[in-house]
Design a protein around this motif. Structure first.
Motif, PDB file in Angstrom:
ATOM      1  N   PRO A  77      -9.417 -10.870  -3.586  1.00 21.18           N
ATOM      2  CA  PRO A  77     -10.286 -11.192  -2.448  1.00 21.18           C
ATOM      3  C   PRO A  77     -10.237 -10.081  -1.402  1.00 21.18           C
ATOM      4  O   PRO A  77      -9.194  -9.432  -1.220  1.00 21.18           O
ATOM      5  N   SER A  78     -11.356  -9.874  -0.706  1.00 24.46           N
ATOM      6  CA  SER A  78     -11.452  -8.749   0.225  1.00 24.46           C
ATOM      7  C   SER A  78     -10.408  -8.788   1.336  1.00 24.46           C
ATOM      8  O   SER A  78      -9.997  -7.750   1.845  1.00 24.46           O
ATOM      9  N   LYS A  79      -9.939  -9.993   1.689  1.00 29.34           N
ATOM     10  CA  LYS A  79      -9.001 -10.092   2.810  1.00 29.34           C
ATOM     11  C   LYS A  79      -7.634  -9.460   2.520  1.00 29.34           C
ATOM     12  O   LYS A  79      -6.877  -9.168   3.449  1.00 29.34           O
ATOM     13  N   VAL A  80      -7.314  -9.242   1.254  1.00 27.88           N
ATOM     14  CA  VAL A  80      -6.008  -8.648   0.933  1.00 27.88           C
ATOM     15  C   VAL A  80      -6.126  -7.190   0.483  1.00 27.88           C
ATOM     16  O   VAL A  80      -5.140  -6.580   0.078  1.00 27.88           O
ATOM     17  N   VAL A  81      -7.316  -6.622   0.587  1.00 25.55           N
ATOM     18  CA  VAL A  81      -7.517  -5.242   0.126  1.00 25.55           C
ATOM     19  C   VAL A  81      -6.599  -4.266   0.857  1.00 25.55           C
ATOM     20  O   VAL A  81      -5.988  -3.390   0.241  1.00 25.55           O
ATOM     21  N   ARG A  82      -6.484  -4.415   2.157  1.00 23.30           N
ATOM     22  CA  ARG A  82      -5.642  -3.485   2.913  1.00 23.30           C
ATOM     23  C   ARG A  82      -4.186  -3.539   2.449  1.00 23.30           C
ATOM     24  O   ARG A  82      -3.538  -2.500   2.272  1.00 23.30           O
ATOM     25  N   ALA A  83      -3.686  -4.767   2.246  1.00 19.92           N
ATOM     26  CA  ALA A  83      -2.287  -4.930   1.823  1.00 19.92           C
ATOM     27  C   ALA A  83      -2.031  -4.289   0.461  1.00 19.92           C
ATOM     28  O   ALA A  83      -0.922  -3.846   0.163  1.00 19.92           O
ATOM     29  N   ILE A  84      -3.075  -4.227  -0.369  1.00 20.86           N
ATOM     30  CA  ILE A  84      -2.939  -3.622  -1.700  1.00 20.86           C
ATOM     31  C   ILE A  84      -3.081  -2.108  -1.634  1.00 20.86           C
ATOM     32  O   ILE A  84      -2.262  -1.362  -2.171  1.00 20.86           O
ATOM     33  N   VAL A  85      -4.127  -1.650  -0.939  1.00 24.26           N
ATOM     34  CA  VAL A  85      -4.505  -0.232  -0.999  1.00 24.26           C
ATOM     35  C   VAL A  85      -3.642   0.670  -0.109  1.00 24.26           C
ATOM     36  O   VAL A  85      -3.275   1.777  -0.524  1.00 24.26           O
ATOM     37  N   ALA A  86      -3.311   0.224   1.099  1.00 24.40           N
ATOM     38  CA  ALA A  86      -2.569   1.093   2.031  1.00 24.40           C
ATOM     39  C   ALA A  86      -1.265   1.633   1.439  1.00 24.40           C
ATOM     40  O   ALA A  86      -1.016   2.844   1.481  1.00 24.40           O
ATOM     41  N   PRO A  87      -0.394   0.779   0.861  1.00 26.64           N
ATOM     42  CA  PRO A  87       0.856   1.307   0.295  1.00 26.64           C
ATOM     43  C   PRO A  87       0.626   2.290  -0.851  1.00 26.64           C
ATOM     44  O   PRO A  87       1.426   3.198  -1.066  1.00 26.64           O
ATOM     45  N   VAL A  88      -0.478   2.122  -1.576  1.00 28.38           N
ATOM     46  CA  VAL A  88      -0.783   2.992  -2.714  1.00 28.38           C
ATOM     47  C   VAL A  88      -1.138   4.402  -2.235  1.00 28.38           C
ATOM     48  O   VAL A  88      -0.554   5.395  -2.678  1.00 28.38           O
ATOM     49  N   VAL A  89      -2.107   4.484  -1.316  1.00 26.51           N
ATOM     50  CA  VAL A  89      -2.553   5.812  -0.871  1.00 26.51           C
ATOM     51  C   VAL A  89      -1.513   6.491   0.015  1.00 26.51           C
ATOM     52  O   VAL A  89      -1.445   7.733   0.054  1.00 26.51           O
ATOM     53  N   GLU A  90      -0.690   5.704   0.701  1.00 30.16           N
ATOM     54  CA  GLU A  90       0.391   6.294   1.514  1.00 30.16           C
ATOM     55  C   GLU A  90       1.408   7.020   0.639  1.00 30.16           C
ATOM     56  O   GLU A  90       2.084   7.941   1.102  1.00 30.16           O
ATOM     57  N   ARG A  91       1.496   6.603  -0.605  1.00 28.39           N
ATOM     58  CA  ARG A  91       2.414   7.255  -1.553  1.00 28.39           C
ATOM     59  C   ARG A  91       1.713   8.360  -2.349  1.00 28.39           C
ATOM     60  O   ARG A  91       2.283   8.887  -3.297  1.00 28.39           O
ATOM     61  N   GLY A  92       0.484   8.683  -1.967  1.00 26.65           N
ATOM     62  CA  GLY A  92      -0.240   9.741  -2.671  1.00 26.65           C
ATOM     63  C   GLY A  92      -0.716   9.318  -4.044  1.00 26.65           C
ATOM     64  O   GLY A  92      -0.970  10.152  -4.911  1.00 26.65           O
ATOM     65  N   LYS A  93      -0.864   8.003  -4.235  1.00 26.84           N
ATOM     66  CA  LYS A  93      -1.278   7.476  -5.531  1.00 26.84           C
ATOM     67  C   LYS A  93      -2.755   7.067  -5.509  1.00 26.84           C
ATOM     68  O   LYS A  93      -3.461   7.284  -4.518  1.00 26.84           O
ATOM     69  N   THR A  94      -3.231   6.469  -6.596  1.00 28.83           N
ATOM     70  CA  THR A  94      -4.655   6.154  -6.754  1.00 28.83           C
ATOM     71  C   THR A  94      -4.914   4.652  -6.707  1.00 28.83           C
ATOM     72  O   THR A  94      -4.245   3.882  -7.404  1.00 28.83           O
ATOM     73  N   ALA A  95      -5.889   4.256  -5.907  1.00 32.63           N
ATOM     74  CA  ALA A  95      -6.322   2.860  -5.852  1.00 32.63           C
ATOM     75  C   ALA A  95      -7.755   2.770  -6.357  1.00 32.63           C
ATOM     76  O   ALA A  95      -8.630   3.499  -5.886  1.00 32.63           O
ATOM     77  N   VAL A  96      -7.992   1.911  -7.344  1.00 32.43           N
ATOM     78  CA  VAL A  96      -9.343   1.637  -7.827  1.00 32.43           C
ATOM     79  C   VAL A  96      -9.794   0.358  -7.113  1.00 32.43           C
ATOM     80  O   VAL A  96      -9.198  -0.702  -7.300  1.00 32.43           O
ATOM     81  N   VAL A  97     -10.820   0.484  -6.272  1.00 33.75           N
ATOM     82  CA  VAL A  97     -11.198  -0.617  -5.372  1.00 33.75           C
ATOM     83  C   VAL A  97     -12.522  -1.245  -5.784  1.00 33.75           C
ATOM     84  O   VAL A  97     -13.556  -0.563  -5.839  1.00 33.75           O
ATOM     85  N   LEU A  98     -12.492  -2.560  -6.060  1.00 33.76           N
ATOM     86  CA  LEU A  98     -13.719  -3.293  -6.362  1.00 33.76           C
ATOM     87  C   LEU A  98     -14.305  -3.950  -5.120  1.00 33.76           C
ATOM     88  O   LEU A  98     -15.516  -4.011  -4.970  1.00 33.76           O
ATOM     89  N   SER A  99     -13.431  -4.448  -4.240  1.00 30.83           N
ATOM     90  CA  SER A  99     -13.914  -5.103  -3.017  1.00 30.83           C
ATOM     91  C   SER A  99     -14.265  -4.026  -2.003  1.00 30.83           C
ATOM     92  O   SER A  99     -13.685  -3.929  -0.918  1.00 30.83           O
ATOM     93  N   VAL A 100     -15.247  -3.206  -2.368  1.00 32.50           N
ATOM     94  CA  VAL A 100     -15.554  -2.014  -1.585  1.00 32.50           C
ATOM     95  C   VAL A 100     -16.084  -2.364  -0.201  1.00 32.50           C
ATOM     96  O   VAL A 100     -15.950  -1.595   0.746  1.00 32.50           O
TER      97      VAL A 100
END
Length: 272
Positions: A77-100
């Protein structure tokens, strides 16, 4: 077969219709990738079918996905996108985002990715022709419009309809329920209009991209038509998507994610 150490570790956040299909595809095998973890709001609901996979992934809280994987696929769900994506990109990793659509409420995630060397990938999803839009945007796009028609069941409960007291249950002919910018469409229809935001990010932005949404009792498929006018080409494209188990989402969305993952390590990549 290549040693698993050489494989890129993938995690999936969200195990609805799309997430489950992506997990199963990864378990069947995608070259160079290895499914290591999943996350779900109701873990117990999924333990049965996950245990039947060839290699059952670890079930972890969403905040920990970035620690155990190199690529995290967001199908939540879109409401948790930040909680998923922020830690990923902060580590220099890749996030594939559907809830664009959620990226418009969290635009700093793109800056965060840039600062830390991470990447946010938006698959084409339920849309068509984003490669043409991306190419046209290298030049000048004069206008971009999306017209979406969905069966009534796919739009019921959308915040825009509730807020404006628009009743669509029982309608017998097509009803235009929204006309405006992609930014406003994403706010009013967060479960429906990721396609509008994807189009806008590929092209001229969420404020200049125009959107019409129709509740249409005469269609059984989620239908999207793009109309783009640019200094390199004028084009229009229509796609009619068969809904998945979730009427708000087309079956092709999961297939688009799987295709996107296959391209990451493919010997041949076709498309811009």
């Amino acid at each position: 077969m290549a040693d698993s150490k050489a494989k890129t570790r993938v995690a999936v956040a969200g195990l609805g219709a799309i997430g489950a299909d992506v997990v199963k595809a990864l378990d069947r095998g995608i070259d160079g990738l290895m499914l290591v973890a999943v996350s779900a709001s109701s873990p117990e609901k999924h333990r049965g079918w996950l245990a039947e996979l060839k290699t059952a992934p670890e079930m972890v809280p969403i905040e920990q996905l970035a620690e155990v994987a190199d690529i995290v696929v967001e199908c939540a769900p879109s409401k948790v996108v930040r909680a998923i994506v922020a830690p990923v990109v902060e580590r220099g990793k890749t996030a594939v985002v559907l809830s664009v659509g959620a990226l418009l409420q969290n635009e700093d995630l793109v800056d965060l990715a840039k600062t830390h060397g991470g990447q946010i990938i938006v698959p084409t999803g339920a849309l068509i022709g984003l490669d043409a839009v991306t190419a046209a945007a290298v030049g000048t796009i004069h206008s971009a419009k999306l017209v979406t028609r969905k069966p009534v069941a796919g739009l019921v409960g959308a915040p825009h309809l509730v807020e404006h007291d628009i009743k669509i249950e029982g309608i017998t002919e097509p009803l235009r329920v929204f006309e405006g910018s992609a930014r406003d469409a994403a706010k009013g229809f967060p479960a429906n209009l990721n396609v509008a935001v994807a189009l806008s990010l590929a092209g001229i932005g969420p404020d200049r991209t125009r959107v019409e949404i129709w509740a249409d009792p005469t269609v059984t498929r989620n239908t999207h038509r793009i109309e783009v006018d640019s200094d390199s080409a004028r084009f229009s494209m229509t796609i009619e998507n068969i809904p998945s188990e979730n009427p708000k989402t087309g079956r092709i969305t999961a297939l688009s994610v799987i295709a996107c993952l296959r391209k990451l390590r493919a010997s041949l990549r076709v498309g811009t």
